[in-house]
Design a protein around this motif. Structure first.
Motif, PDB file in Angstrom:
ATOM      1  N   UNK A   1       0.827  -1.202   0.000  1.00 57.18           N
ATOM      2  CA  UNK A   1       0.000   0.000   0.000  1.00 57.18           C
ATOM      3  C   UNK A   1       0.868   1.261   0.000  1.00 57.18           C
ATOM      4  N   UNK A   2       1.907   1.283   0.844  1.00 56.04           N
ATOM      5  CA  UNK A   2       2.794   2.446   0.890  1.00 56.04           C
ATOM      6  C   UNK A   2       3.577   2.603  -0.408  1.00 56.04           C
ATOM      7  N   UNK A   3       4.027   1.497  -0.982  1.00 59.72           N
ATOM      8  CA  UNK A   3       4.767   1.551  -2.241  1.00 59.72           C
ATOM      9  C   UNK A   3       3.882   2.138  -3.331  1.00 59.72           C
ATOM     10  N   UNK A   4       2.635   1.697  -3.415  1.00 60.85           N
ATOM     11  CA  UNK A   4       1.699   2.231  -4.415  1.00 60.85           C
ATOM     12  C   UNK A   4       1.446   3.712  -4.174  1.00 60.85           C
ATOM     13  N   UNK A   5       1.303   4.103  -2.904  1.00 59.32           N
ATOM     14  CA  UNK A   5       1.026   5.494  -2.583  1.00 59.32           C
ATOM     15  C   UNK A   5       2.183   6.384  -3.046  1.00 59.32           C
TER      16      UNK A   5
ATOM     17  N   UNK B   1       4.602   5.624  -5.243  1.00 58.99           N
ATOM     18  CA  UNK B   1       4.902   5.524  -6.673  1.00 58.99           C
ATOM     19  C   UNK B   1       3.882   6.272  -7.510  1.00 58.99           C
ATOM     20  N   UNK B   2       2.693   6.543  -6.969  1.00 57.50           N
ATOM     21  CA  UNK B   2       1.684   7.269  -7.725  1.00 57.50           C
ATOM     22  C   UNK B   2       1.564   8.710  -7.241  1.00 57.50           C
ATOM     23  N   UNK B   3       2.582   9.215  -6.597  1.00 56.09           N
ATOM     24  CA  UNK B   3       2.571  10.590  -6.100  1.00 56.09           C
ATOM     25  C   UNK B   3       2.375  11.538  -7.274  1.00 56.09           C
ATOM     26  N   UNK B   4       1.422  12.431  -7.139  1.00 54.01           N
ATOM     27  CA  UNK B   4       1.091  13.355  -8.211  1.00 54.01           C
ATOM     28  C   UNK B   4       1.332  14.778  -7.719  1.00 54.01           C
ATOM     29  N   UNK B   5       2.121  15.551  -8.464  1.00 55.41           N
ATOM     30  CA  UNK B   5       2.402  16.938  -8.082  1.00 55.41           C
ATOM     31  C   UNK B   5       1.310  17.881  -8.539  1.00 55.41           C
ATOM     32  N   UNK B   6       0.384  17.389  -9.357  1.00 52.84           N
ATOM     33  CA  UNK B   6      -0.690  18.231  -9.845  1.00 52.84           C
ATOM     34  C   UNK B   6      -0.352  18.927 -11.146  1.00 52.84           C
ATOM     35  N   UNK B   7       0.838  18.680 -11.705  1.00 51.89           N
ATOM     36  CA  UNK B   7       1.274  19.357 -12.919  1.00 51.89           C
ATOM     37  C   UNK B   7       0.396  18.994 -14.117  1.00 51.89           C
ATOM     38  N   UNK B   8      -0.232  17.813 -14.108  1.00 50.01           N
ATOM     39  CA  UNK B   8      -1.072  17.422 -15.233  1.00 50.01           C
ATOM     40  C   UNK B   8      -2.393  18.180 -15.233  1.00 50.01           C
ATOM     41  N   UNK B   9      -2.776  18.709 -14.080  1.00 48.31           N
ATOM     42  CA  UNK B   9      -4.032  19.424 -13.944  1.00 48.31           C
ATOM     43  C   UNK B   9      -3.824  20.863 -14.395  1.00 48.31           C
ATOM     44  N   UNK B  10      -4.443  21.305 -15.503  1.00 48.04           N
ATOM     45  CA  UNK B  10      -4.195  22.665 -15.997  1.00 48.04           C
ATOM     46  C   UNK B  10      -4.604  23.731 -15.012  1.00 48.04           C
TER      47      UNK B  10
END
Length: 85
Positions: free
Chosen positions: A62-66, A68-77
């Motif tokens: 669960x922690x590895x998935x969390x 590894x999928x960290x999102x900085x929000x850069x994809x969100x315009x």
């Protein structure tokens, strides 16, 4: 043998205590990033460094998935300054 007889350990398996090195490295890794440890101490023996780095990584799937999928929000315009809003 007595612990196995009491049902504390599976038959044929013995448990060895965790090493002091592993206990200390795990506690350090829980509290400080490895970079801070490197900056703070001049000489850290190689085996100690390896164990701190080992314990610095997440243990559970669960922690590895969390992480590894960290999102900085850069994809969100809308998250980018000057983006569509």
């Amino acid at each position: 043998a007595a612990a196995a007889a009491l049902g504390l350990l599976p038959l044929g398996k013995t448990q060895s205590p965790e090493s002091l090195l592993d206990i200390a490295a795990r506690k350090v890794a829980e509290k400080w990033p490895f970079q801070r440890v490197e900056e703070r101490f001049e000489r850290i023996p190689e085996p100690v460094q390896r164990r701190i780095v080992y314990w610095s990584f997440p243990r559970s799937e669960r922690e590895i998935c969390m992480y590894s999928s960290f999102n900085t929000g850069a994809e969100d315009p809308t998250a980018v300054p000057g983006g569509a809003g």
